[in-house]
Design a protein around this motif. Structure first.
Motif, PDB file in Angstrom:
ATOM      1  N   ILE A   1       9.912  39.227 -34.863  1.00  0.00           N
ATOM      2  CA  ILE A   1       9.765  38.105 -34.470  1.00  0.00           C
ATOM      3  C   ILE A   1       8.115  37.877 -34.431  1.00  0.00           C
ATOM      4  N   GLY A   2       7.411  38.698 -35.030  1.00  0.00           N
ATOM      5  CA  GLY A   2       6.018  38.394 -35.404  1.00  0.00           C
ATOM      6  C   GLY A   2       5.156  38.846 -34.297  1.00  0.00           C
ATOM      7  N   LEU A   3       5.316  40.066 -33.473  1.00  0.00           N
ATOM      8  CA  LEU A   3       4.643  40.506 -32.500  1.00  0.00           C
ATOM      9  C   LEU A   3       4.042  41.823 -32.797  1.00  0.00           C
ATOM     10  N   ASP A   4       2.923  42.340 -32.461  1.00  0.00           N
ATOM     11  CA  ASP A   4       2.555  43.689 -32.717  1.00  0.00           C
ATOM     12  C   ASP A   4       2.680  44.383 -31.276  1.00  0.00           C
ATOM     13  N   VAL A   5       2.415  45.824 -31.474  1.00  0.00           N
ATOM     14  CA  VAL A   5       2.449  46.458 -30.381  1.00  0.00           C
ATOM     15  C   VAL A   5       1.044  47.205 -30.287  1.00  0.00           C
ATOM     16  N   PRO A   6       0.830  47.841 -28.888  1.00  0.00           N
ATOM     17  CA  PRO A   6      -0.441  48.408 -28.974  1.00  0.00           C
ATOM     18  C   PRO A   6      -0.734  49.383 -30.051  1.00  0.00           C
ATOM     19  N   GLN A   7      -2.159  49.663 -30.251  1.00  0.00           N
ATOM     20  CA  GLN A   7      -2.342  50.472 -31.413  1.00  0.00           C
ATOM     21  C   GLN A   7      -1.910  51.847 -31.454  1.00  0.00           C
ATOM     22  N   MET A   8      -2.001  52.345 -30.348  1.00  0.00           N
ATOM     23  CA  MET A   8      -1.342  53.740 -30.182  1.00  0.00           C
ATOM     24  C   MET A   8       0.276  54.187 -30.456  1.00  0.00           C
ATOM     25  N   THR A   9       0.894  52.751 -30.057  1.00  0.00           N
ATOM     26  CA  THR A   9       2.272  52.757 -30.148  1.00  0.00           C
ATOM     27  C   THR A   9       2.497  52.574 -31.635  1.00  0.00           C
ATOM     28  N   GLU A  10       1.753  51.768 -32.361  1.00  0.00           N
ATOM     29  CA  GLU A  10       1.904  51.464 -33.948  1.00  0.00           C
ATOM     30  C   GLU A  10       1.617  52.967 -34.452  1.00  0.00           C
ATOM     31  N   LEU A  11       0.508  53.502 -34.033  1.00  0.00           N
ATOM     32  CA  LEU A  11       0.388  54.799 -34.812  1.00  0.00           C
ATOM     33  C   LEU A  11       1.471  55.763 -34.789  1.00  0.00           C
ATOM     34  N   SER A  12       1.983  55.981 -33.203  1.00  0.00           N
ATOM     35  CA  SER A  12       2.973  56.901 -33.312  1.00  0.00           C
ATOM     36  C   SER A  12       4.248  56.368 -33.964  1.00  0.00           C
ATOM     37  N   TYR A  13       4.529  55.153 -34.162  1.00  0.00           N
ATOM     38  CA  TYR A  13       5.701  54.908 -34.795  1.00  0.00           C
ATOM     39  C   TYR A  13       5.382  55.058 -36.318  1.00  0.00           C
ATOM     40  N   LYS A  14       4.350  54.968 -36.868  1.00  0.00           N
ATOM     41  CA  LYS A  14       4.102  55.313 -38.250  1.00  0.00           C
ATOM     42  C   LYS A  14       4.156  56.990 -38.556  1.00  0.00           C
ATOM     43  N   LEU A  15       3.521  57.617 -37.489  1.00  0.00           N
ATOM     44  CA  LEU A  15       3.519  59.244 -37.748  1.00  0.00           C
ATOM     45  C   LEU A  15       4.990  59.466 -37.432  1.00  0.00           C
TER      46      LEU A  15
ATOM     47  N   GLN B   1       7.515  57.847 -38.574  1.00  0.00           N
ATOM     48  CA  GLN B   1       8.292  57.592 -39.914  1.00  0.00           C
ATOM     49  C   GLN B   1       7.951  58.667 -41.042  1.00  0.00           C
ATOM     50  N   SER B   2       6.847  59.327 -40.824  1.00  0.00           N
ATOM     51  CA  SER B   2       6.283  60.341 -41.872  1.00  0.00           C
ATOM     52  C   SER B   2       6.880  61.709 -41.555  1.00  0.00           C
ATOM     53  N   GLY B   3       7.743  61.678 -40.330  1.00  0.00           N
ATOM     54  CA  GLY B   3       8.269  63.238 -39.907  1.00  0.00           C
ATOM     55  C   GLY B   3       7.727  63.805 -38.841  1.00  0.00           C
ATOM     56  N   VAL B   4       6.467  63.269 -38.187  1.00  0.00           N
ATOM     57  CA  VAL B   4       5.968  63.766 -36.833  1.00  0.00           C
ATOM     58  C   VAL B   4       6.619  63.757 -35.832  1.00  0.00           C
ATOM     59  N   ALA B   5       6.726  64.720 -35.130  1.00  0.00           N
ATOM     60  CA  ALA B   5       7.877  64.632 -33.729  1.00  0.00           C
ATOM     61  C   ALA B   5       7.011  64.271 -32.564  1.00  0.00           C
ATOM     62  N   LEU B   6       6.937  62.886 -32.498  1.00  0.00           N
ATOM     63  CA  LEU B   6       6.142  62.434 -31.546  1.00  0.00           C
ATOM     64  C   LEU B   6       6.981  61.536 -30.549  1.00  0.00           C
ATOM     65  N   LYS B   7       6.462  61.254 -29.314  1.00  0.00           N
ATOM     66  CA  LYS B   7       7.421  60.326 -28.093  1.00  0.00           C
ATOM     67  C   LYS B   7       7.168  58.911 -28.620  1.00  0.00           C
ATOM     68  N   GLU B   8       8.569  58.239 -28.283  1.00  0.00           N
ATOM     69  CA  GLU B   8       8.571  56.827 -28.632  1.00  0.00           C
ATOM     70  C   GLU B   8       7.797  55.858 -28.046  1.00  0.00           C
TER      71      GLU B   8
END
Length: 279
Positions: A240-254, A256-263
């Motif tokens: 819907i065109g919204l961002d998330v906080p930077q650290m949430t975004e970084l966690s999401y991308k990591l 996706q790359s297979g790093v086991a981080l909290k959501e």
């Protein structure tokens, strides 16, 4: 359980143009508790500012009801009391500052309410102290920074002794330093004075500091919950065109790359802790 400070029941609202009507709020039912700090998010046109203006009867619903505590905004003889209970701060502080001296500006609202002069003096000093602007009470507002002007605008609302303050993108025109000043002031008023806060913002780091977030899209609340619950919905928010906080975004991308981080990572400190845990 604390009572509702603000609530809407099946609210519909349209803006009328010469040849059409645009539905902006579509069957909106939300409630905000006394003493809560709630952020409303949404892209431009989602209805968030329109909803905010219903909370102190600047706008009235086409259908449905809006209550400020027990007062229905449709009752004309309640408008005065509603606006004393729920004050509003807008995006541009220059549009709210009416006097040439800071303390006179803060006194403007109570004077219009018919508050006795000796009580106004007390209220002005208390309001300026609450927003850390007492040292500037004899300054001209035109000499202040953007963040300081917005704090004076908040003091002007505070001097009317509201139970709730609705802020419609109050940091949109400010630099990062001014934004921090204003958010710090809002949080202090909520925490120390138990003033209910409703904040409309585009800044996700500000939203992450709230008790609860309501996400609007096409005139409807589509997600509600704590910042951790809401920002876990990264893909839905991006849709819907919204961002998330930077650290949430970084966690999401990591992740996706297979790093086991909290959501539900929101801050740099939480990200550092999680990365250290992986070692």
């Amino acid at each position: 359980m604390s009572k509702d400070m603000l609530s809407t029941r099946n609210v519909y609202f349209s803006y009328r143009t010469e040849d059409s009507e645009k539905l902006v709020l579509n069957d909106v039912s939300v409630s905000i508790k006394e003493g809560e700090f709630v952020v409303i998010l949404g892209h431009n046109g989602s209805g968030k500012s329109t909803l905010a203006k219903h909370f102190n009867a600047i706008l009235l619903p086409k259908d449905g009801d809006v209550f400020v505590e027990e007062l229905n905004t449709k009752e004309e003889n309640s408008i005065w009391n509603i606006r004393q209970k729920a004050g509003m701060v807008f995006q541009n502080p220059d549009n709210q500052i009416v006097a040439t001296i800071v303390e006179e500006d803060v006194a403007f609202g109570p004077e219009n309410l018919g508050v006795p002069p000796e009580e106004i003096r007390v209220r002005v000093d208390e309001a300026l102290t609450a927003v850390n602007m007492i040292d500037y009470k004899e300054h001209g507002p035109h000499l202040l920074s953007g963040g300081q002007k917005q704090r004076v605008a908040i003091a002007g609302v505070l001097a009317m002794k509201p139970r709730c303050i609705i802020l419609d993108e109050p940091t949109a025109m400010l630099d990062p330093s001014g934004r921090r000043e204003v958010i710090s002031t809002i949080k202090k008023l909520n925490r120390e004075e138990n003033i209910t806060i409703v904040l409309i913002t585009h800044y996700m780091e500000e939203a992450a500091q709230a008790d609860r977030i309501i996400v609007m899209d096409s005139g409807n609340p589509i997600i509600e919950g704590t910042p951790r619950e809401v920002f876990k919905e990264v893909e839905k928010l991006k849709t819907i065109g919204l961002d998330v906080p930077q650290m949430t975004e970084l966690s999401y991308k990591l992740r996706q790359s297979g790093v086991a981080l909290k959501e539900d990572i929101l801050t740099i400190e939480e990200m550092v802790d999680e990365i250290c845990r992986l070692k």
